[in-house]
Design an enzyme around this catalytic site. Sequence first.
Site, short mmCIF file in Angstrom:
data_model
loop_
_atom_site.label_atom_id
_atom_site.label_comp_id
_atom_site.label_asym_id
_atom_site.label_seq_id
_atom_site.Cartn_x
_atom_site.Cartn_y
_atom_site.Cartn_z
N ASP A 37 1.49 10.22 -4.89
CA ASP A 37 1.36 8.90 -4.27
C ASP A 37 -0.10 8.45 -4.25
O ASP A 37 -1.01 9.27 -4.24
CB ASP A 37 1.93 8.96 -2.84
CG ASP A 37 2.24 7.58 -2.29
OD1 ASP A 37 2.33 6.62 -3.09
OD2 ASP A 37 2.41 7.45 -1.07
N ARG A 50 -2.74 -2.55 -10.29
CA ARG A 50 -2.05 -1.32 -9.87
C ARG A 50 -1.72 -0.40 -11.04
O ARG A 50 -1.81 0.82 -10.93
CB ARG A 50 -0.74 -1.67 -9.15
CG ARG A 50 -0.90 -2.35 -7.81
CD ARG A 50 0.48 -2.65 -7.22
NE ARG A 50 1.29 -1.43 -7.17
CZ ARG A 50 1.23 -0.54 -6.20
NH1 ARG A 50 0.43 -0.71 -5.17
NH2 ARG A 50 2.00 0.52 -6.24
N ASN A 85 12.04 2.48 -5.95
CA ASN A 85 10.93 1.89 -6.70
C ASN A 85 11.35 0.71 -7.58
O ASN A 85 10.50 -0.04 -8.08
CB ASN A 85 10.19 2.94 -7.54
CG ASN A 85 9.33 3.89 -6.72
OD1 ASN A 85 9.17 5.06 -7.07
ND2 ASN A 85 8.76 3.43 -5.61
C1 IPE Z 1 7.35 7.90 -3.32
O1 IPE Z 1 6.26 7.06 -3.22
C2 IPE Z 1 7.96 7.80 -4.69
C3 IPE Z 1 7.17 8.40 -5.76
C4 IPE Z 1 6.05 9.04 -5.62
C5 IPE Z 1 7.73 8.26 -7.08
P1 IPE Z 1 6.39 5.57 -2.68
O2 IPE Z 1 5.04 4.99 -2.72
O3 IPE Z 1 7.46 4.85 -3.39
O4 IPE Z 1 6.86 5.81 -1.17
P2 IPE Z 1 6.74 4.88 0.09
O5 IPE Z 1 7.29 3.54 -0.28
O6 IPE Z 1 5.31 4.80 0.45
O7 IPE Z 1 7.55 5.56 1.15
C1 IPE Z 2 2.75 6.50 -6.70
O1 IPE Z 2 1.73 5.58 -6.42
C2 IPE Z 2 3.44 6.24 -8.01
C3 IPE Z 2 4.81 5.74 -7.89
C4 IPE Z 2 5.46 5.53 -6.78
C5 IPE Z 2 5.50 5.47 -9.13
P1 IPE Z 2 2.01 4.19 -5.74
O2 IPE Z 2 2.26 3.18 -6.81
O3 IPE Z 2 3.10 4.30 -4.73
O4 IPE Z 2 0.62 3.93 -5.04
P2 IPE Z 2 0.36 3.30 -3.60
O5 IPE Z 2 1.17 4.06 -2.62
O6 IPE Z 2 0.75 1.87 -3.68
O7 IPE Z 2 -1.11 3.48 -3.40
MG MG Z 3 3.08 4.73 -2.74
#
Ligand code: IPE
Ligand code: IPE
Ligand code: MG
Length: 265
Positions: A37, A50, A85
Site C-alpha cells: 500500500d 498516482r 479496487n
Molecule cells: C489494499 O489496499 C489492496 C491492495 C493493496 C491491492 P487499498 O489501498 O485498496 O486499501 P484501503 O482502501 O486503503 O483499505
Molecule cells: C497500493 O497503493 C496499490 C493498489 C491498491 C493497487 P494505493 O494505490 O492504494 O496507494 P495509496 O493508498 O492511495 O497511497
Molecule cells: Mg491504498
Amino acid sequence: MARADLLSWIPEGHPDEMLVGQVNFDRLPEHIAIIMDGNGRWAAQRHLPRVEGHRAGIDAVRDTVETAARLGIKVLTLYAFSIENWKRPATEISTLMMLLKRYLRSELKTLLTNNIRFLVIGRMDDLADDIQDELRAAMVRTANDSGMLFNIALNYGGRAEIVDAARRAIEAGIRPEDLDEQRFASFLYTAGQPDPDLLIRTSGEMRVSNYLLWQIAYTEIYVTETLWPDFRRRHLLEAVVAYQKRERRYGGITIDPRLRSSQAR
Ligand code: IPE
Ligand code: IPE
Ligand code: MG
C-alpha cells in the site's frame, strides 16, 4: 543454504549484512503475506500522477520476491488488486493491468531461474482475456518449480474467497456433518498452503482491507510507515527480525520453564 544464498547477493560491507546476522534462520516465517500500500501517496509526495507510484512499485515487488526466495521463505503472497479496487478510475485500473502484464513478461525468466512457482489467487475469470492469458502462461511455465510459492492476489477479496469456497463445498456435495475447518480450508484458493505467519502492511494503515480473512486468524501483523515503492530487502529483513521477537500463543499460555511445576497445577 538460505543465509549463504542471501549473503552472496549482498555487496560486501553493505549494512544489510548486519541485518542478515540478526535473522534466526531456524525460525523463519513459512508464509509472508504483504499488503502493498501507499503507491498513490508516494506519487503525490512527488507531485506525480498516482500511476507513477504503481510503476515505481514494481521495483519493490522485484526486490521483495528475490529477497524472500533467497531468505528461504516457502510462501509469499502479495496483494496486487482487490475486488474493491474496481471502484478506482478506469485509467488507473488499466495502467495497473498493463504494468502487471509487463511485469510478468519481464520477470518470468527471474522466476524460473529462482525456481519460483507462480499462482494467482482471486476471481481470475473476471479479468480481461489478455491478462488471463498472460497469468495462465506464467502459472503453466512455473508449475514444476519446487522453490518458493509466489501467490499474487488479483481481483481478490477475503469474503469473496469464503463465499467461493462455500459454493465449491456445496458443489462437491459435502455433507454438513463432514465439514470442519480443515475441510473448509481445502476449498479456499490457498488450499494446501500454510497460513501466513507474518502479514506486512506498508504505508501505516492499520487495517486488513479484506485480505486473507480466513487465513490470518493467528497471523502476526507488522505495519511499517514505509510506502510500498520505497520497500526493499532491508525492510523485509527488518519485518522478519521483528516477527522473530514476537511470542505466538494461539490462545494458550506460555509457561516459564522455571515456574512450570507451580503453574501447571
Ligand atoms: C489494499 O489496499 C489492496 C491492495 C493493496 C491491492 P487499498 O489501498 O485498496 O486499501 P484501503 O482502501 O486503503 O483499505
Ligand atoms: C497500493 O497503493 C496499490 C493498489 C491498491 C493497487 P494505493 O494505490 O492504494 O496507494 P495509496 O493508498 O492511495 O497511497
Ligand atoms: Mg491504498
